[in-house]
Design a protein around this motif. Structure first.
Motif, PDB file in Angstrom:
ATOM      1  N   LYS A 106     -11.207   0.011  -0.430  1.00 24.63           N
ATOM      2  CA  LYS A 106     -11.201   1.245  -0.022  1.00 24.63           C
ATOM      3  C   LYS A 106     -10.506   1.228   1.641  1.00 24.63           C
ATOM      4  O   LYS A 106      -9.470   1.890   1.790  1.00 24.63           O
ATOM      5  CB  LYS A 106     -12.495   1.736   0.376  1.00 24.63           C
ATOM      6  N   LYS A 107     -10.724   0.336   2.274  1.00 25.53           N
ATOM      7  CA  LYS A 107     -10.451   0.209   3.839  1.00 25.53           C
ATOM      8  C   LYS A 107      -8.914  -0.123   3.604  1.00 25.53           C
ATOM      9  O   LYS A 107      -8.086   0.072   4.392  1.00 25.53           O
ATOM     10  CB  LYS A 107     -11.142  -0.637   4.749  1.00 25.53           C
ATOM     11  N   THR A 108      -8.527  -1.024   2.805  1.00 25.07           N
ATOM     12  CA  THR A 108      -7.179  -1.685   2.587  1.00 25.07           C
ATOM     13  C   THR A 108      -6.275  -0.435   2.423  1.00 25.07           C
ATOM     14  O   THR A 108      -4.961  -0.687   2.729  1.00 25.07           O
ATOM     15  CB  THR A 108      -7.447  -2.770   1.497  1.00 25.07           C
TER      16      THR A 108
ATOM     17  N   GLU B 201      -3.389  -7.632  12.732  1.00 22.16           N
ATOM     18  CA  GLU B 201      -4.098  -7.338  13.626  1.00 22.16           C
ATOM     19  C   GLU B 201      -5.428  -6.661  12.893  1.00 22.16           C
ATOM     20  O   GLU B 201      -6.476  -6.992  13.417  1.00 22.16           O
ATOM     21  CB  GLU B 201      -3.610  -6.219  14.497  1.00 22.16           C
ATOM     22  N   GLN B 202      -5.120  -6.051  11.734  1.00 23.94           N
ATOM     23  CA  GLN B 202      -6.179  -5.456  11.201  1.00 23.94           C
ATOM     24  C   GLN B 202      -6.872  -6.584  10.459  1.00 23.94           C
ATOM     25  O   GLN B 202      -8.274  -6.511  10.381  1.00 23.94           O
ATOM     26  CB  GLN B 202      -5.385  -4.696  10.077  1.00 23.94           C
ATOM     27  N   ILE B 203      -6.399  -7.785   9.976  1.00 25.75           N
ATOM     28  CA  ILE B 203      -7.213  -8.671   9.222  1.00 25.75           C
ATOM     29  C   ILE B 203      -8.060  -9.503  10.403  1.00 25.75           C
ATOM     30  O   ILE B 203      -9.473  -9.559  10.400  1.00 25.75           O
ATOM     31  CB  ILE B 203      -6.323  -9.712   8.668  1.00 25.75           C
TER      32      ILE B 203
ATOM     33  N   ILE C 114      -5.170   1.305   5.207  1.00 24.98           N
ATOM     34  CA  ILE C 114      -4.345   0.580   6.239  1.00 24.98           C
ATOM     35  C   ILE C 114      -2.863   0.713   5.366  1.00 24.98           C
ATOM     36  O   ILE C 114      -1.925   0.908   6.328  1.00 24.98           O
ATOM     37  CB  ILE C 114      -4.735  -0.852   6.452  1.00 24.98           C
ATOM     38  N   ILE C 115      -2.843   0.424   4.038  1.00 27.93           N
ATOM     39  CA  ILE C 115      -1.425   0.483   3.451  1.00 27.93           C
ATOM     40  C   ILE C 115      -0.788   1.699   3.913  1.00 27.93           C
ATOM     41  O   ILE C 115       0.238   1.983   4.109  1.00 27.93           O
ATOM     42  CB  ILE C 115      -1.814   0.412   1.832  1.00 27.93           C
TER      43      ILE C 115
END
Length: 311
Positions: A238-240, A75-77, A243-244
């Motif tokens: 940075k955004k990834t 969903e984030q992708i 999310i992690i």
């Protein structure tokens, strides 16, 4: 702490550096003082392979729980927040071996035993610096070597190609922060990796850049700017990472961090994957894999499980 690396580099004084995933816990030890610490390491590109039996027993993991995390990433992708994310998870294992014995039995280019807390035995380089050049070899793409036409299938897989290309692009950009004249010297070559009871084929690339003769004096700055390692985080970084932290729901700690050795002439370092941690409830093996829009949850889950082994 990274400034300490710069200071030691200026003096050409050899050291060992160990960093957790987020570079929030960093330990620097002069090699002359290593005997005062309960730490062992080995960096050996041409190690002699030692045969051993399968020494780990994996406990069954909940695929449903993994699938829930996987779906959140997809969903984030789809929302454009990440394009590639390295999803990791802990697997409970049992073994009669101590961490010292696990370290001794493991076959790997990069090995580290940190006190009675964890052992890593990694095939993956973080960066190497020598003769004014910095090199990295991102590893993305794994397949069981016993599969018919395994090499052809892994290199021809469009999902794996996309994932690998994104990581190469990320690391090209990362190296550009600390070096000039960045070049992909080899793109997607295959290496054979022993995985305990089976062999895997691992796809890597070689990226290089020019850091100049004065890199010793800024070795700490170089390492700090490149952390966390792109191959075990994702892009955009940075955004990834945000999310992690939200999705994984456990602490990576030193897993997927790095350790490196400076000998006064060169610097070599490995990404701490293939990782056993000792907890009050027994051993935990941490592993993972890259997720893209084309990923299949069951295949990614099986890859994560395949990486739980003593090489």
């Amino acid at each position: 702490m990274f400034e300490k690396l710069n200071t030691l580099g200026r003096k050409r004084e050899p050291f060992l550096v160990i960093s957790d995933f987020l570079a929030s816990k960093v330990e620097v030890i002069k090699l002359a003082d290593l005997h005062l610490h309960d730490i062992e390491f080995s960096i050996d590109e041409d190690y002699t392979f030692k045969k051993h039996d399968e020494l780990f027993i994996k406990e069954e993991e909940d695929f449903k729980a993994y699938k829930e995390k996987f779906d959140k990433i997809i969903e984030q992708i789809k929302s454009g927040n990440t394009y590639l994310l390295n999803l990791t998870a802990p697997t409970k294992i049992s073994s009669a071996l101590s961490l010292k014995e696990i370290y001794k039995n493991a076959n790997a280019k990069y090995k580290l035993r940190y006190k009675d807390e964890f052992v890593c035995f990694s095939p993956e380089k973080f960066v190497g610096i020598k003769d004014s050049h910095i090199d990295t070899y991102p590893m993305k793409g794994t397949i069981d070597a016993s599969i018919t036409d395994a090499k052809k299938k892994i290199l021809g897989n469009t999902k794996e190609l996309a994932e690998h290309t994104m990581i190469v692009d990320l690391l090209r950009n990362d190296l550009s922060m600390v070096a000039q004249d960045i070049r992909v010297k080899m793109f997607r070559f295959v290496q054979r990796v022993d995985a305990g009871t089976k062999e895997l084929l691992q796809v890597s690339s070689h990226i290089s850049g020019f850091v100049g003769d004065s890199w010793h004096e800024r070795v700490g700055d170089i390492v700090q700017k490149l952390l966390p390692a792109g191959s075990i985080s994702g892009t955009p970084k940075k955004k990834t990472l945000e999310i992690i932290e939200e999705v994984e729901s456990y602490e990576r700690g030193y897993f997927s961090g790095i350790f490196g050795v400076y000998d006064g002439v060169s610097f070599d370092s490995g990404v701490m994957i293939r990782f056993v941690e000792k907890t009050k409830n027994g051993y935990i093996y941490k592993s993972g894999g890259g997720i893209t829009l084309d990923s299949d949850a069951s295949l990614e889950y099986n890859e994560l499980r395949d990486k739980v082994y003593l090489p």
